[in-house]
Motif scaffolding. Structure first.
Motif, mmCIF file in Angstrom:
data_model
loop_
_atom_site.group_PDB
_atom_site.id
_atom_site.type_symbol
_atom_site.label_atom_id
_atom_site.label_comp_id
_atom_site.label_asym_id
_atom_site.label_seq_id
_atom_site.Cartn_x
_atom_site.Cartn_y
_atom_site.Cartn_z
ATOM 1 N N ALA A 151 52.381 41.998 51.224
ATOM 2 C CA ALA A 151 52.552 43.459 51.294
ATOM 3 C C ALA A 151 53.889 43.822 51.933
ATOM 4 C CB ALA A 151 51.404 44.077 52.082
ATOM 5 N N ILE A 152 54.271 43.090 52.982
ATOM 6 C CA ILE A 152 55.561 43.353 53.631
ATOM 7 C C ILE A 152 56.709 43.069 52.659
ATOM 8 C CG2 ILE A 152 57.128 42.547 55.455
ATOM 9 C CD1 ILE A 152 54.600 42.147 57.212
ATOM 10 N N LEU A 153 56.638 41.958 51.955
ATOM 11 C CA LEU A 153 57.691 41.610 50.991
ATOM 12 C C LEU A 153 57.778 42.635 49.856
ATOM 13 C CD1 LEU A 153 57.332 37.716 50.767
ATOM 14 C CD2 LEU A 153 59.136 39.041 51.873
ATOM 15 N N ILE A 154 56.644 43.063 49.349
ATOM 16 C CA ILE A 154 56.640 44.061 48.270
ATOM 17 C C ILE A 154 57.215 45.378 48.754
ATOM 18 C CG2 ILE A 154 55.126 45.478 46.826
ATOM 19 C CD1 ILE A 154 53.375 42.953 46.478
ATOM 20 N N SER A 155 56.873 45.801 49.975
ATOM 21 C CA SER A 155 57.431 47.064 50.492
ATOM 22 C C SER A 155 58.939 46.954 50.688
ATOM 23 C CB SER A 155 56.733 47.476 51.793
ATOM 24 O OG SER A 155 57.053 46.561 52.829
ATOM 25 N N LEU A 156 59.448 45.792 51.100
ATOM 26 C CA LEU A 156 60.897 45.590 51.222
ATOM 27 C C LEU A 156 61.588 45.676 49.862
ATOM 28 C CD1 LEU A 156 61.152 42.722 53.877
ATOM 29 C CD2 LEU A 156 61.800 45.114 54.148
ATOM 30 N N VAL A 157 60.994 45.077 48.852
ATOM 31 C CA VAL A 157 61.565 45.125 47.497
ATOM 32 C C VAL A 157 61.596 46.567 46.984
ATOM 33 C CG1 VAL A 157 61.156 44.452 45.093
ATOM 34 C CG2 VAL A 157 61.004 42.747 46.911
ATOM 35 N N PHE A 216 64.961 48.649 46.115
ATOM 36 C CA PHE A 216 65.113 49.268 44.801
ATOM 37 C C PHE A 216 65.450 50.751 44.934
ATOM 38 C CE2 PHE A 216 63.386 51.589 41.175
ATOM 39 C CZ PHE A 216 64.111 50.995 40.146
ATOM 40 N N THR A 217 64.789 51.440 45.848
ATOM 41 C CA THR A 217 65.068 52.867 46.078
ATOM 42 C C THR A 217 66.498 53.067 46.572
ATOM 43 O OG1 THR A 217 62.752 53.211 46.638
ATOM 44 C CG2 THR A 217 64.284 54.925 47.303
ATOM 45 N N ILE A 218 66.933 52.228 47.491
ATOM 46 C CA ILE A 218 68.303 52.345 48.017
ATOM 47 C C ILE A 218 69.319 52.117 46.908
ATOM 48 C CG2 ILE A 218 69.991 51.221 49.535
ATOM 49 C CD1 ILE A 218 67.665 50.779 51.527
ATOM 50 N N PHE A 219 69.140 51.061 46.118
ATOM 51 C CA PHE A 219 70.076 50.773 45.036
ATOM 52 C C PHE A 219 70.038 51.845 43.951
ATOM 53 C CE2 PHE A 219 69.794 46.162 46.373
ATOM 54 C CZ PHE A 219 71.057 46.149 46.942
ATOM 55 N N SER A 220 68.881 52.374 43.673
ATOM 56 C CA SER A 220 68.741 53.431 42.677
ATOM 57 C C SER A 220 69.470 54.701 43.129
ATOM 58 C CB SER A 220 67.267 53.733 42.439
ATOM 59 O OG SER A 220 67.102 54.789 41.549
ATOM 60 N N ASP A 221 69.308 55.086 44.396
ATOM 61 C CA ASP A 221 70.007 56.259 44.926
ATOM 62 C C ASP A 221 71.521 56.050 44.931
ATOM 63 O OD1 ASP A 221 67.589 57.497 45.293
ATOM 64 O OD2 ASP A 221 67.497 57.120 47.467
ATOM 65 N N ALA A 222 71.958 54.848 45.278
ATOM 66 C CA ALA A 222 73.396 54.550 45.274
ATOM 67 C C ALA A 222 73.955 54.647 43.863
ATOM 68 C CB ALA A 222 73.653 53.170 45.857
ATOM 69 N N GLN A 223 73.206 54.181 42.882
ATOM 70 C CA GLN A 223 73.659 54.253 41.486
ATOM 71 C C GLN A 223 73.729 55.700 41.008
ATOM 72 O OE1 GLN A 223 74.836 51.758 39.672
ATOM 73 N NE2 GLN A 223 75.311 53.186 38.046
ATOM 74 N N LYS A 224 72.752 56.520 41.375
ATOM 75 C CA LYS A 224 72.787 57.942 41.008
ATOM 76 C C LYS A 224 73.994 58.628 41.625
ATOM 77 C CE LYS A 224 67.809 58.571 40.491
ATOM 78 N NZ LYS A 224 66.598 59.151 41.073
ATOM 79 N N ASN A 225 74.278 58.339 42.888
ATOM 80 C CA ASN A 225 75.430 58.914 43.562
ATOM 81 C C ASN A 225 76.728 58.457 42.895
ATOM 82 O OD1 ASN A 225 76.737 60.446 45.561
ATOM 83 N ND2 ASN A 225 77.043 58.616 46.811
ATOM 84 N N ASN A 226 76.794 57.191 42.558
ATOM 85 C CA ASN A 226 77.976 56.657 41.881
ATOM 86 C C ASN A 226 78.162 57.318 40.515
ATOM 87 O OD1 ASN A 226 80.211 54.956 41.580
ATOM 88 N ND2 ASN A 226 78.989 53.454 40.466
ATOM 89 N N ASN A 227 77.086 57.517 39.775
ATOM 90 C CA ASN A 227 77.171 58.195 38.470
ATOM 91 C C ASN A 227 77.668 59.628 38.627
ATOM 92 O OD1 ASN A 227 76.306 55.928 37.124
ATOM 93 N ND2 ASN A 227 74.196 56.620 36.910
ATOM 94 N N ARG A 228 77.196 60.325 39.671
ATOM 95 C CA ARG A 228 77.647 61.698 39.911
ATOM 96 C C ARG A 228 79.137 61.737 40.229
ATOM 97 N NH1 ARG A 228 78.765 64.396 44.132
ATOM 98 N NH2 ARG A 228 77.946 62.845 45.566
ATOM 99 N N ILE A 229 79.586 60.811 41.073
ATOM 100 C CA ILE A 229 81.012 60.751 41.431
ATOM 101 C C ILE A 229 81.857 60.465 40.195
ATOM 102 C CG2 ILE A 229 82.720 59.367 42.688
ATOM 103 C CD1 ILE A 229 80.593 59.109 44.928
ATOM 104 N N MET A 230 81.435 59.515 39.387
ATOM 105 C CA MET A 230 82.194 59.175 38.173
ATOM 106 C C MET A 230 82.214 60.348 37.200
ATOM 107 S SD MET A 230 83.531 56.341 38.754
ATOM 108 C CE MET A 230 84.242 56.069 37.161
ATOM 109 N N SER A 231 81.115 61.060 37.099
ATOM 110 C CA SER A 231 81.067 62.232 36.227
ATOM 111 C C SER A 231 82.049 63.307 36.702
ATOM 112 C CB SER A 231 79.644 62.786 36.194
ATOM 113 O OG SER A 231 79.594 63.978 35.464
ATOM 114 N N ASP A 232 82.109 63.521 38.009
ATOM 115 C CA ASP A 232 83.044 64.503 38.558
ATOM 116 C C ASP A 232 84.490 64.086 38.326
ATOM 117 O OD1 ASP A 232 80.890 65.983 39.369
ATOM 118 O OD2 ASP A 232 81.008 65.389 41.473
#
Length: 166
Positions: free
Chosen positions: A26-32, A36-52
């Protein structure tokens, strides 16, 4: 059955071992999931910056192309009007956080916050626009845009004749 077969003990996990392994899983799954959430948010932010940035580059390219293709350019009330063969061809209107491109009735918008527009006129023909510069504010950055219009000699001479006649 023989006596030997009845005394055989089944090998298995104890309840404590199972609970500990489930807790670790359970601890390992919650870390994964968190990663995933951190990397997903970073990718969304990067896409927004590139779009701008793409929006800024498109605006600069469009302005550069319009200035090079036009015969003359007029500026009034935060509006650049581009003339080709003495006909109004296209225009760009500048607002606080928006640039509107009018291409003979079809419109395109660029959502950019721009600073003060600086216009420079040709020193030999004061009615001819030589360059336009302004700043685009993005995040905590100020990106300068400066476009210079180069005219053929006949345009400058004709504008001087026209200015002297009036």
């Amino acid at each position: 059955m023989t006596k030997k077969g009845l005394n055989r003990r089944l090998k298995s996990f104890t309840l404590t071992e199972v609970i500990i392994s489930l807790a670790i899983s359970a601890i390992l799954i919650s870390l994964v999931v968190k990663l995933f959430t951190i990397f997903s948010d970073a990718q969304k932010n990067n896409n927004r910056i590139m779009s701008d940035y793409e929006e800024i580059i498109r605006t600069e390219y469009l302005l550069s192309r319009l200035m090079s293709e036009s015969d003359s350019i007029h500026f009034n009330d935060h509006r650049l009007t581009f003339y080709k063969d003495n006909n109004e061809d296209k225009s760009l209107s500048f607002y606080d956080s928006l640039i509107v491109f009018n291409n003979s009735g079809s419109f395109d918008t660029f959502h950019l916050k721009i600073g003060e527009i600086h216009i420079e006129f040709n020193p030999f023909a004061s009615s001819i626009l030589q360059s336009i510069s302004f700043s685009v504010f993005y995040s905590n950055q100020v990106l300068p845009i400066n476009i210079i219009k180069q005219y053929e000699g006949r345009i400058i001479v004709n504008s001087q004749i026209y200015t002297n006649e009036n």
